[in-house]
Structure formats: C-alpha cells, structure tokens
Design a protein around this motif. Structure first.
Motif, short mmCIF file in Angstrom:
data_model
loop_
_atom_site.label_atom_id
_atom_site.label_comp_id
_atom_site.label_asym_id
_atom_site.label_seq_id
_atom_site.Cartn_x
_atom_site.Cartn_y
_atom_site.Cartn_z
N ASP A 111 2.22 1.87 5.16
CA ASP A 111 1.29 1.42 4.17
C ASP A 111 1.93 -0.17 4.03
N PHE A 112 1.12 -1.11 3.94
CA PHE A 112 1.64 -2.50 3.91
C PHE A 112 0.55 -3.35 3.26
N LEU A 113 0.93 -3.79 2.27
CA LEU A 113 -0.09 -5.00 1.75
C LEU A 113 0.01 -6.29 2.27
N ILE A 114 -0.89 -6.78 2.85
CA ILE A 114 -0.97 -8.12 3.31
C ILE A 114 -1.60 -9.06 2.41
N LYS A 115 -1.08 -9.98 1.53
CA LYS A 115 -1.60 -10.75 0.53
C LYS A 115 -2.44 -11.64 1.04
N GLN A 117 -4.05 -14.91 2.75
CA GLN A 117 -3.56 -16.01 3.26
C GLN A 117 -2.03 -15.77 3.59
N ASP A 118 -1.91 -14.66 3.84
CA ASP A 118 -0.31 -14.32 4.10
C ASP A 118 -0.34 -13.57 5.43
N ARG A 119 0.76 -12.93 5.96
CA ARG A 119 0.92 -12.24 7.18
C ARG A 119 1.75 -10.93 7.07
N GLY A 120 1.75 -10.19 7.91
CA GLY A 120 2.65 -9.04 7.74
C GLY A 120 3.00 -8.40 9.20
N ILE A 121 4.17 -7.95 9.48
CA ILE A 121 4.22 -7.15 10.73
C ILE A 121 4.53 -5.76 10.58
N ILE A 122 3.55 -5.05 11.32
CA ILE A 122 3.04 -3.76 11.16
C ILE A 122 3.92 -2.87 12.07
N ALA A 123 4.56 -1.78 11.85
CA ALA A 123 5.37 -1.04 12.97
C ALA A 123 4.22 -0.07 13.41
N THR A 124 4.51 0.28 14.67
CA THR A 124 3.56 1.31 15.44
C THR A 124 4.38 2.66 15.73
N ASN A 171 -3.70 -12.38 7.62
CA ASN A 171 -4.84 -12.32 6.47
C ASN A 171 -5.56 -13.62 6.22
N GLN A 172 -6.47 -14.03 6.80
CA GLN A 172 -6.97 -15.19 6.57
C GLN A 172 -8.00 -15.51 5.34
N ASP A 176 -6.33 -9.79 -1.02
CA ASP A 176 -5.19 -8.96 -0.42
C ASP A 176 -5.81 -8.05 0.63
N PHE A 177 -5.15 -7.43 1.50
CA PHE A 177 -5.80 -6.39 2.42
C PHE A 177 -4.40 -5.41 2.35
N GLN A 178 -5.04 -4.11 2.17
CA GLN A 178 -4.11 -2.97 2.09
C GLN A 178 -4.33 -2.37 3.38
N VAL A 179 -3.19 -2.46 4.22
CA VAL A 179 -3.01 -1.49 5.63
C VAL A 179 -2.33 -0.05 5.20
N HIS A 180 -3.06 0.91 5.60
CA HIS A 180 -2.77 2.29 5.56
C HIS A 180 -2.01 2.63 6.80
N ALA A 181 -1.12 3.72 6.61
CA ALA A 181 -0.48 4.66 7.89
C ALA A 181 -1.48 5.33 8.40
N GLY A 182 -1.78 5.23 9.77
CA GLY A 182 -2.74 5.98 10.52
C GLY A 182 -3.97 5.00 10.74
N ASP A 183 -4.11 3.56 10.16
CA ASP A 183 -5.14 2.94 10.45
C ASP A 183 -5.12 2.39 11.82
N ARG A 184 -6.19 2.15 12.41
CA ARG A 184 -6.04 1.23 13.78
C ARG A 184 -6.27 -0.19 13.45
N ILE A 185 -5.05 -0.78 13.77
CA ILE A 185 -4.83 -2.21 12.97
C ILE A 185 -5.06 -3.26 14.14
N ALA A 186 -5.32 -2.91 15.44
CA ALA A 186 -5.24 -3.99 16.36
C ALA A 186 -5.62 -3.34 17.74
N GLN A 187 -5.96 -4.02 18.77
CA GLN A 187 -6.18 -3.24 19.94
C GLN A 187 -5.33 -4.04 21.20
N MET A 188 -5.04 -3.43 22.02
CA MET A 188 -4.19 -3.76 23.52
C MET A 188 -5.27 -3.68 24.43
N VAL A 189 -5.06 -4.99 25.08
CA VAL A 189 -5.83 -5.16 26.13
C VAL A 189 -5.05 -5.39 27.55
#
Ligand SMILES: O=c1ccn([C@H]2C[C@H](O)[C@@H](COP(=O)(O)OP(=O)(O)OP(=O)(O)O)O2)c(=O)[nH]1
Length: 277
Positions: A111-115, A117-124, A171-172, A176-189
C-alpha cells in the motif's frame, strides 16, 4: 464468367492450419500474405511442409538472439523466455491482458499513498532475467495515466539486472492516489536492442536534415510527406482476405491434401449476393 469468392483467414485459422499453438509470431503483411517468424507466406499456398522448408532456408537470416534453441525436427525457433523470480509470497507473476498485448502487467506488493504532484517507488518483490539482446521498458498503464495522471519514470530494466524490480510512479494529478498491494501498477514491454561498438570520429556523415532540429520540418499541422495510402491495411479487424476465381481449379499442394481435416483452413465461402438496386 468470373465469380468472386471471399475467404477470411484469421491468425487462429493459420495457426490451426500450421498446427502451431500461438499466433503471436504471425504478422499480416497484406490481404494476401503474412509472415510466420518473419518467413513470408501466402494463405492460398501454405502448408506445414512449406513452413518447414522456408523456415529452414531463412533460419540463417534470423538474429541469433531470436533463437534460443531449435529442437531437432522442428522448424520453429524456440521463443526467448522471460524468467521471473517471486521474492515474497505477495509477489505475482506478470500477466498480459490479452493475447496480443505488448506489455506484461506488473503488480505492486505494498500500500502506498502517492500525494498529488508527487512520486513514489513501489516494490514488486520480483526479480527478472530478460533475454540477452532485449531490455524491459517500464511503461504506464493507459487507464491509470488517463484517469489518474499516473506516469512511470526511470524504466530501463537491463538484461543483466537481478535485483528487485521497482516501479517509479509520478502522480501528475492534483489528487492523492492510493496504490494498494496487488494492484497492476505498470506494464513492462520487452524491447529488442542493439549495442553497437562506440567509435569516436572527427566528422559525421552529411544528411539532408543536417543540424536542423526541434520543429525544423514544420509546425504541428504540417502534412507528412511519407504517408503511403494502403487500403488493404485500413481494415480494423486482423483478417487476411483474399479473392480467388471459383470457376477455375484451385491449386492445392500435396502436403495440404494430406492434412488432417481439423487443421485444414475453412472452406471457401461464396460471397453474399449483392442485392438488386
Ligand atoms: O524503473 C526501473 C528502472 C530500473 N530498475 C532497475 C533495473 C535496472 O537494470 C537497474 C539500473 O537502472 P538504470 O541503469 O536505469 O539506473 P542507473 O541510475 O543508470 O544505475 P546503474 O548505475 O546501476 O546502472 O535498476 C528498476 O527496477 N526499475
């Protein structure tokens, strides 16, 4: 009299005809042709035997990175594998949202709150081994980007990196944006790269553009000069459509005659009659 018939080949039909499991290696080139593992094919003439022969002939042209192993008796190069290691029981194996999706969705484990206009590094809690000759590009998920202004940063995952994969999210938006554990947060190509030797030279070769950059070819409304109209490629569905003369004998290769019934392409259907005006 020339009577036109239309048969539609989807990549699934072609796969069935070729007795190969995946249609991801099939690329449509035009109405009448496609490539399988970069080998040009035509749906009217295709047969498993021809695939074997053509692929064997062209195998030397395929980059060595494409071919991890060619099992004996098989004409189809083994696809490179993306190895993943789950570093905790919260980690999830990346998934693709559809059969031809380019990106592997990456799941966060916290779980991670990205305020705003702020940023966060999320563990996978994932470690990956990307095949040599490729890298992983971390890209935003379009839904998160458009609805919540979530963009990815950094984003180059080297093939020799074995540490935990982290996702940098910006987070542009103004909320604020709340990331939850288990969310699909990005993709890798997984993208192919070349790493040419770097050579320092006294002079670079001359080009038409020269040193002109940053808008030098015209404004946003400028009409591109290199667009070729190709009606065949304007179809929205991935279909190969071809037309043949129904009154003349259709050439059938001996190999395709011997094919089992279930791997044969669908029968040619008569085109629907045009209603009288
Ligand atoms: O979004 C990203 C970007 C990179 N990495 C990992 C994989 C990559 O191989 C490694 C190093 O990244 P990069 O080379 O971009 O970072 P750097 O700042 O140049 O570090 P280094 O000096 O370690 O190369 O960090 C991630 O987990 N997520």
């Amino acid at each position: 009299m020339l009577r036109l018939s239309t048969t539609r080949f989807t990549s699934a039909h072609i796969c069935s005809r070729l007795s190969v499991p995946s249609h991801t290696n099939i690329q449509r080139v035009s109405r009448r042709s496609f490539t399988y593992n970069r080998v040009a094919m035509s749906p009217t003439t295709i047969s498993s035997a021809q695939v074997t022969e053509s692929a064997a002939k062209k195998r030397k042209l395929v980059d060595s990175e494409d071919v991890t192993e060619i099992p004996s008796g098989s004409a189809i190069p083994a696809a490179p594998k993306l190895q993943v290691k789950l570093l905790s029981d919260k980690a999830k194996v990346p998934t693709r949202g559809s059969a031809l999706a380019a990106g592997y969705d990456i799941y966060g484990v916290e779980d991670f709150l990205i305020k705003a206009q702020d940023r966060g590094i999320i563990a996978t809690d994932l470690a990956v081994a990307i095949p040599a000759g490729y890298y992983g590009r971390i890209a935003p998920r379009s839904g998160l980007a458009t609805k919540h202004g979530l963009q990815t940063g950094a984003g180059v995952v080297d093939a020799d990196y074995r540490g935990p994969l982290k996702i940098l999210l910006f987070n542009q938006s103004n909320e604020d944006f709340q990331v939850h554990a288990g969310d699909r947060i990005a993709q890798m190509v997984i993208e192919k790269i070349i790493t040419p030797e770097v050579v320092a030279v006294a002079e670079l070769d001359e080009t038409e553009r020269g040193e002109n950059g940053f808008g030098s070819t015209g404004g946003f409304g400028a009409k591109p000069t290199n667009v070729v109209e190709d009606v065949a490629m304007q179809e929205t569905e991935e279909k190969i459509v071809f037309v043949e003369q129904a009154t003349e004998p259709v050439a059938t290769s001996p190999a395709s005659e011997n094919e089992p019934e279930e791997t044969k392409a669908p029968a040619v259907e008569a085109a629907p009659e045009k209603p009288e005006p």
